[in-house]
Design an enzyme around this catalytic site. Structure first.
Site, PDB file in Angstrom:
ATOM      1  N   GLN A 120      -5.104   0.639   1.436  1.00 27.02           N
ATOM      2  CA  GLN A 120      -3.909   0.911   0.637  1.00 27.02           C
ATOM      3  C   GLN A 120      -4.215   0.749  -0.847  1.00 27.02           C
ATOM      4  OE1 GLN A 120      -1.467  -1.648   3.768  1.00 27.02           O
ATOM      5  NE2 GLN A 120      -0.138  -1.094   2.072  1.00 27.02           N
ATOM      6  N   PHE A 129       0.901  -0.854   6.892  1.00 27.86           N
ATOM      7  CA  PHE A 129       1.945  -1.881   7.047  1.00 27.86           C
ATOM      8  C   PHE A 129       1.684  -3.122   6.208  1.00 27.86           C
ATOM      9  CE2 PHE A 129       1.533   0.343  11.222  1.00 27.86           C
ATOM     10  CZ  PHE A 129       2.652   1.131  11.093  1.00 27.86           C
ATOM     11  N   GLU A 138      -3.554  -3.709   2.362  1.00 33.20           N
ATOM     12  CA  GLU A 138      -3.364  -3.851   0.910  1.00 33.20           C
ATOM     13  C   GLU A 138      -4.536  -4.639   0.321  1.00 33.20           C
ATOM     14  OE1 GLU A 138       0.516  -5.181  -0.475  1.00 33.20           O
ATOM     15  OE2 GLU A 138      -0.287  -5.727  -2.431  1.00 33.20           O
ATOM     16  N   ARG A 154       8.150 -13.647  -2.987  1.00 30.89           N
ATOM     17  CA  ARG A 154       9.173 -12.737  -2.470  1.00 30.89           C
ATOM     18  C   ARG A 154      10.082 -13.446  -1.458  1.00 30.89           C
ATOM     19  NH1 ARG A 154      10.544  -7.245  -2.906  1.00 30.89           N
ATOM     20  NH2 ARG A 154       8.847  -6.577  -4.233  1.00 30.89           N
ATOM     21  N   ARG A 186       4.725  -5.377   5.609  1.00 37.32           N
ATOM     22  CA  ARG A 186       6.042  -4.741   5.430  1.00 37.32           C
ATOM     23  C   ARG A 186       7.178  -5.766   5.260  1.00 37.32           C
ATOM     24  NH1 ARG A 186       7.526   0.379   9.350  1.00 37.32           N
ATOM     25  NH2 ARG A 186       8.823   1.518   7.873  1.00 37.32           N
ATOM     26  N   GLU A 194      10.048  -0.526   3.166  1.00 33.57           N
ATOM     27  CA  GLU A 194      10.207  -1.867   3.719  1.00 33.57           C
ATOM     28  C   GLU A 194      11.631  -2.271   4.106  1.00 33.57           C
ATOM     29  OE1 GLU A 194       7.965  -3.328   0.258  1.00 33.57           O
ATOM     30  OE2 GLU A 194       6.971  -4.625   1.693  1.00 33.57           O
TER      31      GLU A 194
END
Ligand code: LUZ
Ligand code: MOS
Length: 755
Positions: A191, A222, A226, A304, A336, A707
């Site tokens: 990603q 997903f 990353e 987050r 995700r 997401e």
């Protein structure tokens, strides 16, 4: 608008890393990984492996010309373990052989002598020893210490929340080879092409300019690609560089599952205070994130969790603290939702706990506290175009949920062993990388002299349909059809310094950059039209249907003729676009700012039937009203919403990661790790996009979709919980454990009351 990839996917012609035709002399790499979760390496014995047939070389930390370091945020993760190992499955060596089978045979002959050290697998144990990845982080707002006294109801509870395996269909892999001057080219399933380029430069000790990373598409990401696509690409590049032969690494599913990190499991403690009108006044929560053995993306995931710790509710007094706990599991990573789902699950448990004790429905508590226009989030941002209540209202009216609840109660009164449950799940998800600097996108556009167009962006196609969206954006700007445009693979030589395709922001960031580039070329060509047709200033030129239009009337000039005219006039037919999200900022010291360009809202209703003799369940209906703005591609976006919610349901219900006391993953294959399939999917799955104007910060008004829908899946847990409470009236959780597997349903239904 059909996905352009549909044809090649269905015919099996889409190219993934494992499908790339091999160059002569290609070597195959298989990783030898630590069999122990924590210890000191005394001796690595490669002798038997080195004499194994077909073995060309075995690489370890000592072979690295640059730094033995792949940590993306914090430099705390070696490519190959050197003196110590910190998790089972940590790479120690790379065996390079003529075939995969020969490499694997040699791996089984490697011996390692390790002095075992104590193992921690639980975040609370790490917390007790203050073993943190980064210092704890805290969000506060209001004046919570002085507000508990005002509360009519105060409840506390605990949470133990499981992780999740990404289970992308295409396992991790890379193919690397040298070009002239030892420049390195890498095809990989990542990603984050720039992340790979940077890490390869660091490990090989060369400049990023000598490395070209190319990504055609991913068979799913997903979040699992990353950061965690990087090590395998770096290993392949290292092998290619040292041996001057192409190197291919494709992880076996079993290796992928045990070596890579997953969604972070969390433990949490909460305390919630409400007034007599069911308004939540106070919410205090401690999150214990199971980060695994290295930082990876755990710090921003932790952030987050805090950003989404109040989900879709307004709470005036909040104290939320998060600890990133270092354990001896593979480093957990993006998945995700990126910590958001964990934060939201805990506030939902707190609401259900409060509702159970007060004796009202959780829906009542949820509804009373939903965000309204102008409300503040605990991090200081104010809601703008807040559609939390509009989605809730539309859903409850459209599906007449009051009536549905009455019918469910009647069903439950009539049936003793089967019980139905209804739960609602509102979601509010912030769109933007929480690191402001990452919110930039780039695109490169060429118009060729025959009028056809080539585009490239930093966006990585991973099945989410970003390529067709990019084609639609370019087609609209030039007044062409998507068949006139080619989208090139994502490549660090064409588009540099890309943020990973992540945070649901890929189409927004790259689409806006692409739009800018296309519009710049279109503007130059419109200038050519004005000169050629001798137009006045007030005349309006438009590009539509492959023709030039003047003042809404078709002119004689076609797009093809215009492009050739522009070329002859020596007008540049190429452009590089850059877009940076405006109006975002955040101060991590004060935990205050406007981190998100906008928020996505929505509400889902879950209806489930639980077989209280067996503990099994079936979802009768999942109905959703989603605030997606004005969709650019409704088919793609509905697919994202449906896939997201089912993936979230899997996390909450059936997907259970099990480790033994030695930190070894027991659920390491599809036979022991169950994910949703078509039989598990709800019998009815409806998604309606709320009818609202488009969002200015999104791409052509179309809000981020990747997401947010995943978190609807949390409603599945509470629908089951409601059905269980219909079977057993005295059931009230003080500790909420997820996933709610059929085993857990059964054990909870028949557990005796004494603990
Ligand atoms: N990745 C990241 C993400 O690096 N930063 C983020 O804020 C984020 N959010 C969601 C998903 N991936
Ligand atoms: Mo992600 S969790 O890579 O958007």
């Amino acid at each position: 608008m059909r996905n352009i990839e549909a044809h090649t996917h269905v015919r099996g012609e889409s190219v993934y890393v494992d499908d790339i035709p091999l160059l002569a002399g290609t070597l195959h790499g298989v990783i030898f990984a630590s069999p122990h979760a924590h210890g000191k390496i005394n001796k690595l014995d490669l002798r038997a492996a080195l004499t194994s047939p077909g073995i060309i070389r075995i690489l370890t930390a000592t072979d690295i010309p640059g730094e033995n370091q792949i940590g993306g945020i914090i430099p705390d993760e070696p490519l190959f373990a050197e003196n110590e190992v910190h998790f089972q499955g940590q790479p120690v060596a790379l065996v390079l052989a003529e075939t995969v089978e020969l490499a694997r045979a040699a791996v089984s002959k490697i011996k390692i002598d390790i002095t075992l050290l104590p193992i921690i697998t639980e975040p609370r144990d790490a917390h007790a020893k203050k073993q943190y990845i980064v210092p704890p982080r805290r969000f506060t707002c209001g004046d919570i210490e002085n507000q508990w006294d005002v509360c009519e109801h105060i409840f506390s509870g605990q949470v133990k929340l499981g992780g999740q395996e990404h289970l992308y269909i295409e396992t991790q892999g890379a193919y690397a080879y040298l070009q002239e001057n030892d420049w390195v080219k890498i095809h990989t399933s990542t990603q984050g092409p720039t992340n790979v380029q940077r890490a390869v430069a660091c490990v090989l000790g060369i400049g990023m300019h000598q490395i070209e990373v190319d990504v055609t598409r991913l068979g799913g990401g997903f979040g699992g690609k990353e950061d965690q696509a990087t090590p395998w690409a770096v290993m392949a590049a290292l092998g290619a560089k040292l041996l001057k032969r192409p190197v291919k690494i494709i992880l076996h599913r079993l290796d992928d599952m045990r070596m890579t990190g997953k969604r972070h499991p969390y433990d949490a403690d909460f305390k919630i205070g409400l007034n007599k009108d069911l308004k939540i006044l106070c919410y205090e929560v401690d999150f214990f994130q199971n980060a695994g053995a290295a930082a990876d993306l755990s710090p921003p995931v932790l952030g987050r969790t805090l950003f989404h710790s109040v989900n879709s509710y307004f709470i005036p007094h909040v104290k939320a603290t998060a600890y990133s706990c270092r354990t001896n599991l593979p480093p957990n990573t993006a998945f995700r939702g990126f910590g958001g789902p964990q934060g939201m699950y805990v506030i939902e448990t707190a609401i259900h706990r409060a509702a159970d004790e007060i004796g009202v429905s959780a829906m009542q508590v949820q509804q009373v506290n939903l965000l309204q226009e102008g409300d503040n989030f605990p991090y200081g941002q104010q809601t703008e175009n807040c559609h939390a209540r509009a989605c809730w209202q539309r859903l409850t009216e459209k599906y007449n949920l009051k009536k549905m609840q009455i019918e469910i109660d009647q069903f439950n009164a009539k049936n003793s062993l089967k019980k139905k449950g209804l739960a609602l799940m509102p979601v509010c998800f912030g769109i933007s990388f929480t690191k402001a600097h990452m919110n930039q996108g780039r695109a490169l556009v060429h118009v060729y002299t025959d009028g056809s167009v080539g585009i490239a962006t930093g966006a990585v196609e991973m099945g989410q349909g970003v390529n067709i969206k990019m084609l639609q954006v370019a087609a609209k700007c030039f007044g062409l059809s998507v068949a006139d445009i080619k989208i090139m693979s994502t490549n660090t030589t064409r588009v540099a310094n890309t943020s990973p395709s992540a945070a649901s922001a890929t189409a927004d960031l790259n689409g806006r950059a692409l739009e800018k580039a296309c519009n710049a070329i279109a503007e130059r060509l419109c200038h050519v039209v004005r000169e050629k047709l001798d137009l006045q200033e007030q005349d309006e030129v438009q590009l539509k249907q492959a023709h030039v239009w003047v003042n809404d009337e078709l002119s004689d000039l076609t797009w093809k003729e215009l492009v050739m005219e522009g070329y002859l006039k020596r007008v540049s037919l190429s452009e590089h676009g850059h877009y940076a999200t405006p109006d975002i900022h955040y101060d991590e010291n004060k935990e205050h700012g406007r981190p998100f360009a906008y928020h996505v809202y929505g509400t889902a209703a879950f209806e489930v039937t639980v077989d209280c003799l067996r503990g099994t369940y079936e979802f009768d209906a999942v109905n959703i009203v989603h605030d997606g703005g004005v969709s650019l591609n409704l088919t793609i976006d509905l697919g994202q919403a449906e896939g997201g919610v089912v993936q979230g349901m899997g996390w909450m219900t059936m997907e259970e990661l099990r480790y033994d006391d030695h930190g070894r993953l027991l659920s390491n294959a599809l036979s022991t790790y169950k994910i949703p399939d078509i039989y598990f999917a709800p019998k009815q799955l409806d998604v309606e996009f709320l009818n609202v104007p488009g969002c200015d910060y999104a791409i052509r008004g179309s809000k981020a979709i990747g997401e947010p829908p995943l978190m609807y899946g949390i409603g599945a847990y509470f629908a089951i919980y409601e059905a269980m409470r219909a079977f057993r009236k005295d059931l009230k959780f003080t500790e909420f454990v997820a996933p709610m597997t059929p085993e857990r349903v059964l054990m909870s239904l028949y557990k005796s009351n004494e603990k």
